[in-house]
Design a protein around this motif. Structure first.
Motif, mmCIF file in Angstrom:
data_model
loop_
_atom_site.group_PDB
_atom_site.id
_atom_site.type_symbol
_atom_site.label_atom_id
_atom_site.label_comp_id
_atom_site.label_asym_id
_atom_site.label_seq_id
_atom_site.Cartn_x
_atom_site.Cartn_y
_atom_site.Cartn_z
ATOM 1 N N GLY A 288 0.830 -1.196 0.000
ATOM 2 C CA GLY A 288 0.000 0.000 0.000
ATOM 3 C C GLY A 288 0.864 1.246 0.000
ATOM 4 O O GLY A 288 2.066 1.197 0.266
ATOM 5 N N GLY A 289 0.267 2.373 -0.335
ATOM 6 C CA GLY A 289 0.992 3.644 -0.304
ATOM 7 C C GLY A 289 1.994 3.766 -1.436
ATOM 8 O O GLY A 289 1.979 3.001 -2.397
ATOM 9 N N LEU A 290 2.878 4.760 -1.322
ATOM 10 C CA LEU A 290 3.882 5.016 -2.352
ATOM 11 C C LEU A 290 5.264 4.943 -1.711
ATOM 12 O O LEU A 290 5.412 5.232 -0.527
ATOM 13 C CB LEU A 290 3.699 6.427 -2.936
ATOM 14 C CG LEU A 290 2.389 6.735 -3.663
ATOM 15 C CD1 LEU A 290 2.260 8.233 -3.902
ATOM 16 C CD2 LEU A 290 2.331 5.986 -4.983
ATOM 17 N N PRO A 291 6.297 4.564 -2.491
ATOM 18 C CA PRO A 291 7.648 4.557 -1.918
ATOM 19 C C PRO A 291 8.082 5.981 -1.554
ATOM 20 O O PRO A 291 7.900 6.899 -2.361
ATOM 21 C CB PRO A 291 8.520 4.009 -3.056
ATOM 22 C CG PRO A 291 7.590 3.505 -4.101
ATOM 23 C CD PRO A 291 6.288 4.166 -3.903
ATOM 24 N N ALA A 292 8.626 6.150 -0.360
ATOM 25 C CA ALA A 292 9.052 7.478 0.082
ATOM 26 C C ALA A 292 10.178 8.005 -0.796
ATOM 27 O O ALA A 292 10.412 9.224 -0.858
ATOM 28 C CB ALA A 292 9.483 7.429 1.542
ATOM 29 N N ALA A 293 10.867 7.098 -1.506
ATOM 30 C CA ALA A 293 11.962 7.512 -2.383
ATOM 31 C C ALA A 293 11.469 8.479 -3.462
ATOM 32 O O ALA A 293 12.241 9.287 -3.980
ATOM 33 C CB ALA A 293 12.595 6.285 -3.027
ATOM 34 N N SER A 304 7.117 15.038 -9.834
ATOM 35 C CA SER A 304 7.753 15.218 -8.525
ATOM 36 C C SER A 304 6.669 15.260 -7.459
ATOM 37 O O SER A 304 5.559 15.713 -7.707
ATOM 38 C CB SER A 304 8.532 16.532 -8.470
ATOM 39 O OG SER A 304 9.241 16.742 -9.653
ATOM 40 N N LEU A 305 7.039 14.785 -6.267
ATOM 41 C CA LEU A 305 6.114 14.795 -5.138
ATOM 42 C C LEU A 305 6.732 15.527 -3.967
ATOM 43 O O LEU A 305 7.944 15.482 -3.773
ATOM 44 C CB LEU A 305 5.806 13.362 -4.671
ATOM 45 C CG LEU A 305 5.263 12.348 -5.667
ATOM 46 C CD1 LEU A 305 5.014 11.018 -4.948
ATOM 47 C CD2 LEU A 305 3.977 12.837 -6.283
ATOM 48 N N VAL A 344 5.875 6.760 6.779
ATOM 49 C CA VAL A 344 6.144 5.751 7.797
ATOM 50 C C VAL A 344 7.247 4.858 7.242
ATOM 51 O O VAL A 344 7.027 4.109 6.294
ATOM 52 C CB VAL A 344 4.889 4.915 8.109
ATOM 53 C CG1 VAL A 344 5.179 3.884 9.190
ATOM 54 C CG2 VAL A 344 3.739 5.821 8.538
ATOM 55 N N GLY A 345 8.425 4.965 7.810
ATOM 56 C CA GLY A 345 9.564 4.200 7.301
ATOM 57 C C GLY A 345 9.854 4.594 5.861
ATOM 58 O O GLY A 345 10.066 5.762 5.557
ATOM 59 N N GLU A 346 9.785 3.605 4.966
ATOM 60 C CA GLU A 346 10.118 3.838 3.564
ATOM 61 C C GLU A 346 8.888 4.168 2.720
ATOM 62 O O GLU A 346 8.965 4.181 1.504
ATOM 63 C CB GLU A 346 10.758 2.553 2.987
ATOM 64 C CG GLU A 346 12.029 2.128 3.674
ATOM 65 C CD GLU A 346 13.172 3.102 3.415
ATOM 66 O OE1 GLU A 346 13.542 3.264 2.247
ATOM 67 O OE2 GLU A 346 13.646 3.733 4.388
#
Lengths: 452, 88
Positions: A288-293, A304-305, A344-346
């Motif tokens: 779930g979610g998106l990679p924080a990278a 870009s985010l 949250v984390g990565e």
């Protein structure tokens, strides 16, 4: 759009582009139809128009035709009422409506059938500089907003797309939805086949999945939840899907687990996209979610985010030009998505829509974590958490639960309350209603705070 | 005891049980707040939502601030048609 259809029409004209309930369209036929419609649009001087039809090949051919001559097409909901049609056409200045519907009667707009619109002429090769497209947002209240896009921007990242001959994609979104447009673009840019069912609800597509060998589906988490429930109640073997794509809403972990169990062979991806900021591409790691990278990709890429005050902002080369009636946005503008996120984390995890936040006595409650908690309770088929206005604390969290019939109603409420007992008190549902179906719009669950 | 009153007492009883106040005696004249049932704002909000779920309307939502169960029962006595779902 025309360039996608023509690419495979040239390479493999007999390849099936679209399957409908009672017909099949090859890429060759689709390209020829688009050419004829393009000449018709040009001959009639139509530079802006609405499409009101549930005939997907007609819609696709018209979109391709409009992208060839630079006419701005806008797909309305196929089943729009005549009253809404007239109101919407007034708002967006549509004087021409291309339609296959025969029930529209006498309206203050010019109705054009496919027969009216076809004309002959030599192949048009020169693409115009400006190729506008108007997409309507699925607002939860009132009239939709018009979002202006450009075909060249939308298609800019499809040129290197691979050949996915033989893949059969289900059209689970309405052709008027931005997500539906993304499916069309993906299918035709890869030379795959689109299966367009007449009714796109999960309950109605089961037959099409089996009959037409659908093996790729992009849909909302709500759609997938209902599809899993339908599959459990169906005696036939589970269709062997190879690709599962989720978008439009955050996908809870419990749903991802259910999908992995049911379709062990399938790859699961997420698409994060919005009518205004375009698609940010798909995330294929099944989480779930998106990679924080993605936050660290710098400012030079196509997309870009960044996160500002907990809200996700997107800057994209495939974003809209601007709203209908507004001037163009400055190039490189950051767009506030309205999605509340937390790293949250990565991972960038979605907490819900900014507008869905429930204010319980001053405490901001996000409905998604509550839904996540409740959806893991045995006996719960679907859950919808929302805010209900309350005279004492402003709003309380309320949930509607569709039971799967395996657990007695009283016991079900009991287990839901136990499952939420360790949530902070304002987050705990104060009203649990067992219902037959939950409020939905465009196969998404409606949240936000409701007046009672 | 009529059915509306019985249903209200049952709702309050289960609410108290969930709030770990199952040993509090629910009587018609016990004050809702303070030394009586001791409902705090969220519990009162829940009571309001539960009453609305059951009867379609509730005294808090109607702008009243009943101080005990009797006043809640009295509210429904004045509302035409209220309690039908409880009787069904």
């Amino acid at each position: 759009m025309i360039e996608l259809v023509r690419r495979f029409a040239a390479a493999d004209p007999a390849r099936v582009a679209i399957i409908t309930e009672d017909d099949q369209w090859s890429y060759g036929r689709l390209a020829a139809e688009a050419d004829a419609l393009a000449h018709g649009l040009r001959a009639s001087g139509t530079d802006r128009f609405a499409i009101v039809s549930n005939d997907v090949p007609f819609i696709v051919a018209l979109m391709a035709a409009s992208s060839l001559v630079g006419a701005e097409a806008c797909v309305y909901a196929p089943d729009i009422t005549t009253e809404d049609l007239v109101r919407q056409a007034g708002t967006f200045g549509h004087e021409v409506v291309a339609t296959t519907r025969t029930d529209l009667g006498d309206l203050p707009v010019t109705l054009r059938t496919p027969e009216d619109l076809r004309a002959e002429g030599p192949r048009i090769d020169q693409l115009p500089d400006s190729r506008p497209l108007l997409v309507l947002t699925t607002g939860t209240t009132g009239l939709p907003r018009g979002v202006r896009h450009d075909w060249s921007r939308q298609l800019s990242r499809t040129t290197a797309a691979r050949d996915a001959a033989g893949q059969v994609w289900l059209l689970a979104y309405g052709p008027q939805q931005f997500a539906g447009l993304q499916v069309l673009i993906h299918v035709f840019s890869t030379g795959a086949t689109l299966m367009a069912p007449p009714v796109r609800r999960p309950q109605a597509v089961m037959e099409a999945l089996h009959t037409h060998g659908v093996d790729h589906i992009s849909a909302t988490p709500t759609f997938w939840r209902f599809l899993l429930a339908e599959l459990r109640a169906d005696d036939r073997p589970v269709p062997s899907l190879r690709q599962i794509t989720l978008g439009g809403e955050a996908a809870p972990a419990s749903l991802l687990e259910g999908l992995t169990e049911t379709f062990p062979e399938a790859r699961i991806s997420h698409i994060y996209a919005g009518s205004e900021f375009g698609s940010t591409g798909s995330v294929r790691d099944g989480q779930g979610g998106l990679p924080a990278a993605l936050l660290e990709r710098g400012g030079d890429g196509d997309i870009s985010l960044k996160i500002v005050d907990g809200e996700l902002f997107v800057r994209s080369s495939a974003s809209m030009l601007g709203y209908h009636g507004d001037t163009d946005l400055p190039e490189g503008e950051w767009w506030p998505t309205g999605d509340v996120v937390e790293v949250v984390g990565e991972r960038i995890e979605f907490r819900g829509r900014k507008s869905d936040v429930i204010n319980v006595g001053g405490v901001k409650v996000h409905p998604l974590p509550v839904e996540e908690r409740v959806s893991s309770v045995p006996g719960v088929k679907v859950v919808r958490a929302y805010g209900r206005t309350n005279a004492l604390v402003g709003a309380v969290v309320a949930i509607d639960v569709v039971p799967d019939g395996t657990v007695d109603e009283r016991a079900l409420k009991e287990s839901i309350r136990s499952a939420c007992a360790d949530l902070p008190r304002p987050w705990q549902p104060r009203s649990i209603q067992v219902v037959e179906e939950t409020a939905m719009k465009g196969n998404k669950i409606v949240r936000g705070t409701e007046e009672r | 005891m009529n059915d509306v009153q019985g249903t209200i007492l049952e709702i309050v009883g289960s609410l108290l049980e969930r709030a770990n106040k199952g040993d509090v005696e629910v009587t018609l004249d016990a004050p809702i707040h303070g030394d009586g049932l001791g409902l705090d704002s969220l519990e009162t909000a829940e009571l309001s939502a539960l009453l609305e779920d059951e009867f379609g309307t509730d005294p808090f939502g109607a702008g009243l601030m009943p101080e005990n169960i009797s006043e809640i029962v009295a509210f429904y006595a004045t509302v035409e048609g209220a309690g039908e779902s409880a009787l069904a």
